[in-house]
Design an enzyme around this catalytic site. Structure first.
Site, PDB file in Angstrom:
ATOM      1  N   SER A 175      -5.636  -0.669  13.498  1.00 57.27           N
ATOM      2  CA  SER A 175      -6.388   0.776  13.468  1.00 57.27           C
ATOM      3  C   SER A 175      -6.824   0.480  14.899  1.00 57.27           C
ATOM      4  CB  SER A 175      -7.632   0.758  12.376  1.00 57.27           C
ATOM      5  OG  SER A 175      -8.572   1.567  12.936  1.00 57.27           O
ATOM      6  N   GLY A 192       0.918  -1.339  -0.085  1.00 58.30           N
ATOM      7  CA  GLY A 192       0.103  -0.003   0.023  1.00 58.30           C
ATOM      8  C   GLY A 192       0.886   1.368   0.096  1.00 58.30           C
ATOM      9  N   ALA A 193       1.857   1.183  -0.826  1.00 55.09           N
ATOM     10  CA  ALA A 193       2.936   2.520  -0.642  1.00 55.09           C
ATOM     11  C   ALA A 193       2.953   3.492  -1.610  1.00 55.09           C
ATOM     12  CB  ALA A 193       4.275   1.749  -0.816  1.00 55.09           C
ATOM     13  N   ASP A 243      -2.143  -6.119  -7.126  1.00 56.01           N
ATOM     14  CA  ASP A 243      -3.522  -5.859  -6.314  1.00 56.01           C
ATOM     15  C   ASP A 243      -3.575  -6.830  -5.236  1.00 56.01           C
ATOM     16  OD1 ASP A 243      -5.939  -5.647  -5.339  1.00 56.01           O
ATOM     17  OD2 ASP A 243      -6.869  -5.846  -7.192  1.00 56.01           O
ATOM     18  N   ALA A 302     -12.388  -6.761  11.264  1.00 54.80           N
ATOM     19  CA  ALA A 302     -11.255  -7.305  10.188  1.00 54.80           C
ATOM     20  C   ALA A 302     -10.094  -6.970  11.072  1.00 54.80           C
ATOM     21  CB  ALA A 302     -11.239  -6.764   8.895  1.00 54.80           C
ATOM     22  N   LYS A 303      -9.885  -5.539  11.548  1.00 54.67           N
ATOM     23  CA  LYS A 303      -8.549  -5.160  12.150  1.00 54.67           C
ATOM     24  C   LYS A 303      -8.441  -5.940  13.538  1.00 54.67           C
ATOM     25  CE  LYS A 303      -6.773  -2.511   9.344  1.00 54.67           C
ATOM     26  NZ  LYS A 303      -5.480  -2.301   8.661  1.00 54.67           N
ATOM     27  N   TYR A 352     -15.121  -3.175   9.119  1.00 57.80           N
ATOM     28  CA  TYR A 352     -13.591  -2.759   9.141  1.00 57.80           C
ATOM     29  C   TYR A 352     -12.815  -2.824  10.488  1.00 57.80           C
ATOM     30  CZ  TYR A 352      -9.711   0.302   9.397  1.00 57.80           C
ATOM     31  OH  TYR A 352      -8.506   0.932   9.340  1.00 57.80           O
TER      32      TYR A 352
END
Length: 264
Positions: free
Chosen positions: A140, A14-15, A55, A156-157, A153
């Protein structure tokens, strides 16, 4: 402070922007060989950073990324699993536990959990060949702050936090340290882009994007600092964690959230 990262090989997912871009640039500036992956390359990446277009929703992508790092630099020492957040084409926040359907849940876990599991699965053998390494998973504050907003979300985190701790127990004796960084709201494209989180909240609150970012969001999330977190503040913590100078830090969760989490 010399973080002793010169010559080490780092993969950052994710850079292309935000936290991932800040991490890739910081590790490069500290002397690491960096393999950055995202769907497209950004002009902001240093020229000598190797970019692998991928991806991470594709189960075959992690093996290709690790193979490129081994081909270019001979191995892997560092893995920063930063890719996450809204899956491609999804806008958050989403309000209400009944709002996301089955496909939404599957995509959220695919992007924020399963892609990390696959990256770890691909990178660990290469790390073991070099006698160890360091993994940082970007989670997160939402993982430990349940809410009807973005419930899929957060779930998942939370699962990512569990997996990270389990990995630290499994691979610590073999020289691989695994830690987690949990940001709060970070001033990234997620917030600032057209139609992003700031625009969604502005529409709900009858405000404008700038006031949401500057005032309303920090107040709504009760940030002690009164502002969103800057990506570089996350990158600095990640760089410290992957450094040999943090050699006794494993299984930890470092929170960089402007005071979002209040519990002890």
């Amino acid at each position: 402070m010399d973080l002793q990262l010169s010559g080490r090989v780092a993969i950052v997912t994710g850079a292309s922007k935000g936290i991932g871009l800040a991490v890739a640039r910081t590790l490069f500036e500290e002397g690491a060989h960096v393999v950055a992956t995202s769907r497209t390359r950004t002009a902001d990446l240093p020229d000598k950073v190797i970019h692998v277009a991928a991806d991470l929703m594709d189960p075959q992508a992690p093996a290709r990324i690790v193979a490129r790092a081994v081909e270019e630099f001979g191995g892997v020492d560092i893995l920063v699993n930063n890719a996450g957040g809204p899956p491609p084409g999804v806008t958050l926040p989403r309000v209400g536990s009944l709002t996301p359907g089955d496909d939404d849940w599957r995509e959220m876990f695919e992007f924020n959990l399963f892609s990390v599991v696959r990256m770890v699965r691909a990178a660990v053998p290469a790390m073991l060949e070099r006698g160890g390494g360091a993994i940082v998973n970007v989670s997160s504050g939402s993982a430990r702050q349940p809410s009807a907003m973005n419930v899929d979300y957060g779930a998942a985190k939370a699962a990512l936090n569990h997996v990270s701790k389990a990995l630290s127990e499994e691979y610590g004796p073999q020289g691989i340290r695994v830690n987690t960084v949990s940001p709060g709201p970070v001033l990234t494209d997620w917030w600032t882009k057209d139609g992003g989180a700031a625009d969604v909240i502005a529409g709900m609150a009858g405000a404008d994007r700038d006031s949401v970012i500057a005032t309303l969001a920090p107040e709504m999330m009760k940030l002690s600092t009164g502002r969103l977190v800057h990506p570089q503040e996350i990158a600095d913590v990640v760089a410290q964690l992957v450094s040999p100078r943090s050699g006794s830090t494993t299984g930890a969760e470092l929170v960089v959230d402007g005071g979002f989490l209040k519990e002890i």
